[in-house]
Scaffold this motif. Sequence first.
Motif, PDB file in Angstrom:
ATOM      1  N   THR A 276       6.311  -1.289 -14.665  1.00 46.61           N
ATOM      2  CA  THR A 276       5.777  -1.270 -13.105  1.00 46.61           C
ATOM      3  C   THR A 276       5.618  -2.705 -12.701  1.00 46.61           C
ATOM      4  N   ASP A 277       5.184  -2.639 -11.338  1.00 41.16           N
ATOM      5  CA  ASP A 277       5.022  -4.220 -10.811  1.00 41.16           C
ATOM      6  C   ASP A 277       3.730  -4.639 -11.240  1.00 41.16           C
ATOM      7  N   ALA A 278       3.565  -6.104 -11.148  1.00 31.64           N
ATOM      8  CA  ALA A 278       2.558  -6.752 -11.615  1.00 31.64           C
ATOM      9  C   ALA A 278       2.414  -8.363 -10.795  1.00 31.64           C
ATOM     10  N   ALA A 279       0.840  -8.612 -10.855  1.00 31.86           N
ATOM     11  CA  ALA A 279       0.710  -9.823 -10.190  1.00 31.86           C
ATOM     12  C   ALA A 279      -0.161 -10.651 -10.659  1.00 31.86           C
ATOM     13  N   MET A 280      -0.704 -11.749 -10.072  1.00 31.09           N
ATOM     14  CA  MET A 280      -1.507 -12.545 -10.552  1.00 31.09           C
ATOM     15  C   MET A 280      -2.875 -12.910  -9.423  1.00 31.09           C
ATOM     16  N   GLY A 282      -7.015 -14.054  -8.981  1.00 30.37           N
ATOM     17  CA  GLY A 282      -8.444 -14.410  -9.306  1.00 30.37           C
ATOM     18  C   GLY A 282      -8.542 -14.517 -10.806  1.00 30.37           C
ATOM     19  N   GLY A 283      -7.550 -14.984 -11.413  1.00 32.58           N
ATOM     20  CA  GLY A 283      -7.853 -15.249 -12.807  1.00 32.58           C
ATOM     21  C   GLY A 283      -7.535 -14.191 -13.570  1.00 32.58           C
ATOM     22  N   ARG A 284      -6.764 -13.034 -13.128  1.00 31.12           N
ATOM     23  CA  ARG A 284      -6.673 -11.871 -13.785  1.00 31.12           C
ATOM     24  C   ARG A 284      -5.115 -11.387 -13.483  1.00 31.12           C
ATOM     25  N   PHE A 285      -4.655 -10.538 -14.470  1.00 28.52           N
ATOM     26  CA  PHE A 285      -3.328 -10.016 -14.510  1.00 28.52           C
ATOM     27  C   PHE A 285      -3.616  -8.726 -13.691  1.00 28.52           C
ATOM     28  N   VAL A 286      -2.676  -8.483 -12.898  1.00 29.06           N
ATOM     29  CA  VAL A 286      -2.719  -7.184 -12.075  1.00 29.06           C
ATOM     30  C   VAL A 286      -1.562  -6.417 -12.222  1.00 29.06           C
ATOM     31  N   THR A 287      -1.687  -5.169 -12.512  1.00 31.22           N
ATOM     32  CA  THR A 287      -0.691  -4.204 -12.735  1.00 31.22           C
ATOM     33  C   THR A 287      -1.129  -2.730 -12.680  1.00 31.22           C
ATOM     34  N   ASP A 328       2.898   6.607  -9.417  1.00 34.25           N
ATOM     35  CA  ASP A 328       4.416   6.089  -9.790  1.00 34.25           C
ATOM     36  C   ASP A 328       5.283   6.442  -8.926  1.00 34.25           C
ATOM     37  N   GLY A 329       5.409   7.883  -8.525  1.00 37.08           N
ATOM     38  CA  GLY A 329       6.377   8.150  -7.884  1.00 37.08           C
ATOM     39  C   GLY A 329       6.629   7.492  -6.355  1.00 37.08           C
ATOM     40  N   GLU A 330       5.612   6.956  -6.172  1.00 39.19           N
ATOM     41  CA  GLU A 330       5.648   6.039  -4.780  1.00 39.19           C
ATOM     42  C   GLU A 330       6.339   4.754  -4.933  1.00 39.19           C
ATOM     43  N   HIS A 331       6.857   4.294  -6.337  1.00 35.25           N
ATOM     44  CA  HIS A 331       7.354   3.024  -6.434  1.00 35.25           C
ATOM     45  C   HIS A 331       6.532   1.967  -5.754  1.00 35.25           C
ATOM     46  N   PRO A 332       5.151   1.880  -6.519  1.00 37.21           N
ATOM     47  CA  PRO A 332       4.197   0.959  -5.703  1.00 37.21           C
ATOM     48  C   PRO A 332       4.527  -0.561  -5.938  1.00 37.21           C
ATOM     49  N   LEU A 333       4.264  -1.286  -5.049  1.00 41.38           N
ATOM     50  CA  LEU A 333       4.618  -2.703  -5.455  1.00 41.38           C
ATOM     51  C   LEU A 333       2.927  -3.359  -4.711  1.00 41.38           C
ATOM     52  N   LEU A 334       2.796  -4.591  -5.632  1.00 46.41           N
ATOM     53  CA  LEU A 334       1.506  -5.259  -5.522  1.00 46.41           C
ATOM     54  C   LEU A 334       1.656  -6.514  -4.553  1.00 46.41           C
ATOM     55  N   VAL A 335       0.712  -6.707  -3.641  1.00 44.01           N
ATOM     56  CA  VAL A 335       0.837  -7.797  -2.648  1.00 44.01           C
ATOM     57  C   VAL A 335      -0.876  -8.500  -2.742  1.00 44.01           C
ATOM     58  N   VAL A 336      -0.914  -9.857  -3.155  1.00 46.65           N
ATOM     59  CA  VAL A 336      -1.990 -10.513  -3.291  1.00 46.65           C
ATOM     60  C   VAL A 336      -2.328 -11.456  -2.119  1.00 46.65           C
ATOM     61  N   PRO A 337      -3.283 -11.232  -1.498  1.00 48.12           N
ATOM     62  CA  PRO A 337      -3.615 -12.360  -0.453  1.00 48.12           C
ATOM     63  C   PRO A 337      -3.917 -13.703  -0.986  1.00 48.12           C
ATOM     64  N   ARG A 342     -10.525 -11.311  -2.856  1.00 47.11           N
ATOM     65  CA  ARG A 342     -11.089 -10.367  -3.690  1.00 47.11           C
ATOM     66  C   ARG A 342     -10.497  -8.893  -3.246  1.00 47.11           C
ATOM     67  N   HIS A 343      -9.330  -8.887  -2.652  1.00 50.27           N
ATOM     68  CA  HIS A 343      -8.865  -7.693  -2.526  1.00 50.27           C
ATOM     69  C   HIS A 343      -7.265  -7.477  -2.887  1.00 50.27           C
ATOM     70  N   VAL A 344      -6.524  -6.605  -3.136  1.00 47.32           N
ATOM     71  CA  VAL A 344      -5.118  -6.367  -3.491  1.00 47.32           C
ATOM     72  C   VAL A 344      -4.630  -5.569  -2.582  1.00 47.32           C
ATOM     73  N   LEU A 345      -3.308  -5.590  -2.302  1.00 49.74           N
ATOM     74  CA  LEU A 345      -2.599  -4.641  -1.363  1.00 49.74           C
ATOM     75  C   LEU A 345      -1.523  -3.780  -2.210  1.00 49.74           C
TER      76      LEU A 345
END
Length: 360
Positions: A276-280, A282-287, A328-337, A342-345
């Motif tokens: 899956t996709d992942a990002a960083m 606020g000091g956290r790992f996002v997936t 999962d079927g949406e093939h989601p991607l993460l976007v971090v402002p 304190r939000h994630v897209l």
Amino acid sequence: MSGPWRSWATGLSAGEAAGACGATAHQVVCATNTGGLVGRSRADGRVSWSVAAHDHGKSAGLVVDAAGERAVTGVAGVLRAANLRTGATAWTHRLPSGDTSILGAADGVVYALGVTDATSSTALLDAVRASDGTSLWRRTVSWERGEPLAAFRGRVYTADGTQVTARDARTGATVAKSPAGVPCQHLVSGGHYLVCTGSPFSAGDTFPPMRRLDPATLRPLPTPRNTIDKPVRGLISDDGVLVLYEAGAEDTSAGNWNAYDLVAGRKLWSTYTTETDAAMAGGRFVTFTPVNDRARRGRVLTIDLHGGPQATGGAAPGMSLPYAQTRDGEHPLLVVPGGDARHVLVMARTHASLRSLPLP
């Protein structure tokens, strides 16, 4: 663009879904696969401005320079920039290669890698001033197609599948090369760190050791020992935590996210995942939660970078509710402002849409 970050969901055009989205502390920006740009409100996701374009080709992605108030994308060898505040076209710049494969930006400069021949092992690296599109320099570089470029602290780095080259951001002159005895099949960068790993495209069962490089000299530095599994992709935080997805050589659809402290030289934690996709943020790992975890699948998961999945209290893992965009079927991607949003897209590609949600 006014108002605080809020929770919302909105549809995207097919062009946006085939392109890329990014975000600053104040707004959302999406690039289309025709070379256009769309600005959206952070408060409700509605379109604030748009820049139309009618090129045809594969999108090279999007770079957003909040300090310089520019959003830049590249399609079919044309770089196009918009003013983040007004949405006015800032400039366009045509590249001689006729192709734009990879974009990067740092310190007011946009970098574009493009190839003239799909079978060639070289590419043209262009440096363009982000404010007005002025060409600063151009160099022919050895390059493994698809390899990322990295830029920070007055240098830009490229990799050709065996070696890393550093160039001066002002002139394009070569200032360092990694030693021949240090294989670098794939370059991972983040913050001001560079790490070489095995290639995610290798068909072999063994992989070269993970090696951290000195950004100044490109010589190897002490590095935590990695597992024997295949490195697929990784991210590095500003404080030097590498989170690397490693999986079996024959099947990379499931494996582990392994976290390494590059500064202290030790492994921090590991957690099972499906690809899956992942990002960083606020000091956290996002997936996303594993697809085969029936009780929790389809959710955004956050893990404290140093505490790991077993942390408690304020460092304990967080998990969102399930949403249409996080399946999962949406093939989601993460976007971090940028900033402390304190939000994630979450961008859903299958049914083109975008959702803003609080960082769990």
